[in-house]
Design a protein around this motif. Structure first.
Motif, PDB file in Angstrom:
ATOM      1  N   TYR A 100       4.812  13.041  -8.891  1.00  0.00           N
ATOM      2  CA  TYR A 100       5.884  12.778  -9.842  1.00  0.00           C
ATOM      3  C   TYR A 100       7.181  13.364  -9.281  1.00  0.00           C
ATOM      4  N   LYS A 101       8.273  12.636  -9.489  1.00  0.00           N
ATOM      5  CA  LYS A 101       9.581  13.073  -8.963  1.00  0.00           C
ATOM      6  C   LYS A 101      10.437  13.636 -10.090  1.00  0.00           C
ATOM      7  N   TYR A 102      10.761  14.922  -9.944  1.00  0.00           N
ATOM      8  CA  TYR A 102      11.609  15.627 -10.913  1.00  0.00           C
ATOM      9  C   TYR A 102      12.971  15.836 -10.265  1.00  0.00           C
TER      10      TYR A 102
ATOM     11  N   SER B 270      25.515  23.515  -3.098  1.00  0.00           N
ATOM     12  CA  SER B 270      25.814  22.164  -2.623  1.00  0.00           C
ATOM     13  C   SER B 270      25.688  21.137  -3.749  1.00  0.00           C
ATOM     14  N   THR B 271      26.280  19.969  -3.496  1.00  0.00           N
ATOM     15  CA  THR B 271      26.123  18.844  -4.434  1.00  0.00           C
ATOM     16  C   THR B 271      25.183  17.773  -3.871  1.00  0.00           C
ATOM     17  N   ALA B 272      24.544  18.085  -2.748  1.00  0.00           N
ATOM     18  CA  ALA B 272      23.624  17.135  -2.118  1.00  0.00           C
ATOM     19  C   ALA B 272      22.396  16.917  -3.001  1.00  0.00           C
ATOM     20  N   PRO B 273      21.714  15.780  -2.839  1.00  0.00           N
ATOM     21  CA  PRO B 273      20.541  15.480  -3.672  1.00  0.00           C
ATOM     22  C   PRO B 273      19.462  16.558  -3.578  1.00  0.00           C
ATOM     23  N   LEU B 274      18.819  16.801  -4.712  1.00  0.00           N
ATOM     24  CA  LEU B 274      17.755  17.797  -4.771  1.00  0.00           C
ATOM     25  C   LEU B 274      16.726  17.349  -5.809  1.00  0.00           C
ATOM     26  N   PHE B 275      15.468  17.287  -5.401  1.00  0.00           N
ATOM     27  CA  PHE B 275      14.415  16.943  -6.357  1.00  0.00           C
ATOM     28  C   PHE B 275      13.126  17.681  -6.015  1.00  0.00           C
ATOM     29  N   LEU B 276      12.234  17.764  -6.996  1.00  0.00           N
ATOM     30  CA  LEU B 276      10.926  18.379  -6.821  1.00  0.00           C
ATOM     31  C   LEU B 276       9.856  17.291  -6.860  1.00  0.00           C
ATOM     32  N   THR B 277       8.849  17.439  -6.032  1.00  0.00           N
ATOM     33  CA  THR B 277       7.676  16.576  -6.090  1.00  0.00           C
ATOM     34  C   THR B 277       6.554  17.378  -6.730  1.00  0.00           C
ATOM     35  N   ILE B 278       6.099  16.922  -7.886  1.00  0.00           N
ATOM     36  CA  ILE B 278       5.033  17.601  -8.623  1.00  0.00           C
ATOM     37  C   ILE B 278       3.759  16.773  -8.478  1.00  0.00           C
ATOM     38  N   THR B 279       2.699  17.408  -7.989  1.00  0.00           N
ATOM     39  CA  THR B 279       1.433  16.705  -7.776  1.00  0.00           C
ATOM     40  C   THR B 279       0.399  17.183  -8.793  1.00  0.00           C
ATOM     41  N   VAL B 280      -0.126  16.228  -9.562  1.00  0.00           N
ATOM     42  CA  VAL B 280      -1.143  16.536 -10.571  1.00  0.00           C
ATOM     43  C   VAL B 280      -2.348  15.627 -10.334  1.00  0.00           C
ATOM     44  N   ASP B 281      -3.472  16.217  -9.995  1.00  0.00           N
ATOM     45  CA  ASP B 281      -4.706  15.462  -9.736  1.00  0.00           C
ATOM     46  C   ASP B 281      -4.481  14.298  -8.771  1.00  0.00           C
TER      47      ASP B 281
ATOM     48  N   THR C   1       0.803  -1.214   0.000  1.00  0.00           N
ATOM     49  CA  THR C   1       0.000   0.000   0.000  1.00  0.00           C
ATOM     50  C   THR C   1       0.842   1.274   0.000  1.00  0.00           C
ATOM     51  N   GLU C   2       2.142   1.156  -0.004  1.00  0.00           N
ATOM     52  CA  GLU C   2       2.995   2.335  -0.030  1.00  0.00           C
ATOM     53  C   GLU C   2       2.870   3.049  -1.376  1.00  0.00           C
ATOM     54  N   PRO C   3       2.750   4.417  -1.334  1.00  0.00           N
ATOM     55  CA  PRO C   3       2.613   5.141  -2.592  1.00  0.00           C
ATOM     56  C   PRO C   3       3.893   5.117  -3.413  1.00  0.00           C
ATOM     57  N   GLN C   4       3.732   5.069  -4.748  1.00  0.00           N
ATOM     58  CA  GLN C   4       4.869   5.072  -5.647  1.00  0.00           C
ATOM     59  C   GLN C   4       4.935   6.425  -6.358  1.00  0.00           C
ATOM     60  N   ILE C   5       6.127   7.067  -6.382  1.00  0.00           N
ATOM     61  CA  ILE C   5       6.323   8.349  -7.051  1.00  0.00           C
ATOM     62  C   ILE C   5       6.959   8.094  -8.410  1.00  0.00           C
ATOM     63  N   LYS C   6       6.317   8.575  -9.463  1.00  0.00           N
ATOM     64  CA  LYS C   6       6.789   8.330 -10.820  1.00  0.00           C
ATOM     65  C   LYS C   6       7.853   9.342 -11.207  1.00  0.00           C
ATOM     66  N   PRO C   7       8.960   8.906 -11.837  1.00  0.00           N
ATOM     67  CA  PRO C   7      10.003   9.846 -12.266  1.00  0.00           C
ATOM     68  C   PRO C   7       9.573  10.636 -13.494  1.00  0.00           C
ATOM     69  N   ILE C   8      10.060  11.881 -13.595  1.00  0.00           N
ATOM     70  CA  ILE C   8       9.724  12.729 -14.733  1.00  0.00           C
ATOM     71  C   ILE C   8      10.882  13.698 -14.978  1.00  0.00           C
ATOM     72  N   SER C   9      11.020  14.197 -16.212  1.00  0.00           N
ATOM     73  CA  SER C   9      12.122  15.091 -16.551  1.00  0.00           C
ATOM     74  C   SER C   9      11.684  16.094 -17.613  1.00  0.00           C
ATOM     75  N   ASP C  10      12.616  16.985 -18.017  1.00  0.00           N
ATOM     76  CA  ASP C  10      12.313  18.016 -19.017  1.00  0.00           C
ATOM     77  C   ASP C  10      11.746  17.398 -20.298  1.00  0.00           C
ATOM     78  N   GLY C  11      10.705  18.018 -20.830  1.00  0.00           N
ATOM     79  CA  GLY C  11      10.112  17.550 -22.067  1.00  0.00           C
ATOM     80  C   GLY C  11       9.002  16.532 -21.876  1.00  0.00           C
ATOM     81  N   ASN C  12       8.902  15.952 -20.686  1.00  0.00           N
ATOM     82  CA  ASN C  12       7.839  14.975 -20.423  1.00  0.00           C
ATOM     83  C   ASN C  12       6.476  15.670 -20.292  1.00  0.00           C
TER      84      ASN C  12
END
Length: 211
Positions: free
Chosen positions: A206-208, A191-202, A66-77
């Motif tokens: 999605y993980k950018y 920094s060089t530490a990890p950085l991502f955006l979580t985009i929520t659509v409806d 039941t754990e939610p899955q975050i879909k990867p996404i990038s420029d142009g998607n």
């Protein structure tokens, strides 16, 4: 001693032997019965333990599924739902967010001292049958170095100016350019530490990944 006395003595001895044999048989039967009961208890205990383990394992599997899955996404998607079509254009850092082609008079957003903006540019098409306010189109949040969370706000990209998303709507089957501004410490850029955006659509996330 007479023959009668000898016969009585012999019969008495035979009776004594029969009693002893009967006692021995009774003892053996009792031992077997007790051993069987003990073995049964042990088996029942093991069976109960196995049942508990099975239930625990089942619960664990259900929790993981039941754990939610975050879909990867990038420029142009392009993210397409029943009500929206979101095209990911680009992300960048900015200390002063301005329109791409500023008019003679335009709005801009300067970051506070020691801060920088993460800017995500997207195009959003309204596939619904009613107007939608631009600040309700999608949600964007930043995650820096595995746990530092930052949220921001949306502005309407009008080409030569930046408009307010909370007073602007997008009509059905129309497309609106948007910028999402997330203010965070300057360290996030250097920094060089990890950085991502979580985009929520409806309701779907999605993980950018920026880096």
């Amino acid at each position: 001693m007479t023959d009668e006395n000898i016969q009585v003595t012999t019969e008495t001895k035979k009776k004594g032997k029969k009693k002893k044999i009967g006692i021995i048989i009774a003892i053996i039967v009792a031992v077997l019965i007790i051993g069987g009961i003990s073995s049964g208890d042990s088996t029942d205990s093991q069976g109960s333990s196995q049942n508990v383990d099975t239930v625990n394992n089942t619960n664990t599997v259900e929790t993981q599924s039941t754990e939610p899955q975050i879909k990867p996404i990038s420029d142009g998607n392009v993210i397409t739902t029943d009500t929206k079509e979101v095209t990911i254009k680009k992300s960048e850092f900015s200390y002063d967010v301005m329109p791409d082609n500023p008019d003679s008079y335009y709005s801009h957003y300067a970051a506070e001292a020691g801060k920088v903006y993460i800017v995500l540019s997207v195009d959003v098409k309204n596939n619904g049958k009613a107007d939608v306010m631009c600040d309700e189109l999608i949600g964007v949040k930043a995650d820096y170095n595995d746990g530092y969370a930052y949220s921001g706000f949306a502005v309407v990209d009008e080409g030569g100016d930046l408009g307010y998303a909370n007073i602007t709507s997008v009509a059905p089957l129309s497309t609106q350019a948007m910028k999402y501004l997330i203010e965070c410490p300057e360290e996030v850029e250097s920094s060089t530490a990890p950085l991502f955006l979580t985009i929520t659509v409806d309701g779907t996330q999605y993980k950018y990944t920026i880096r």
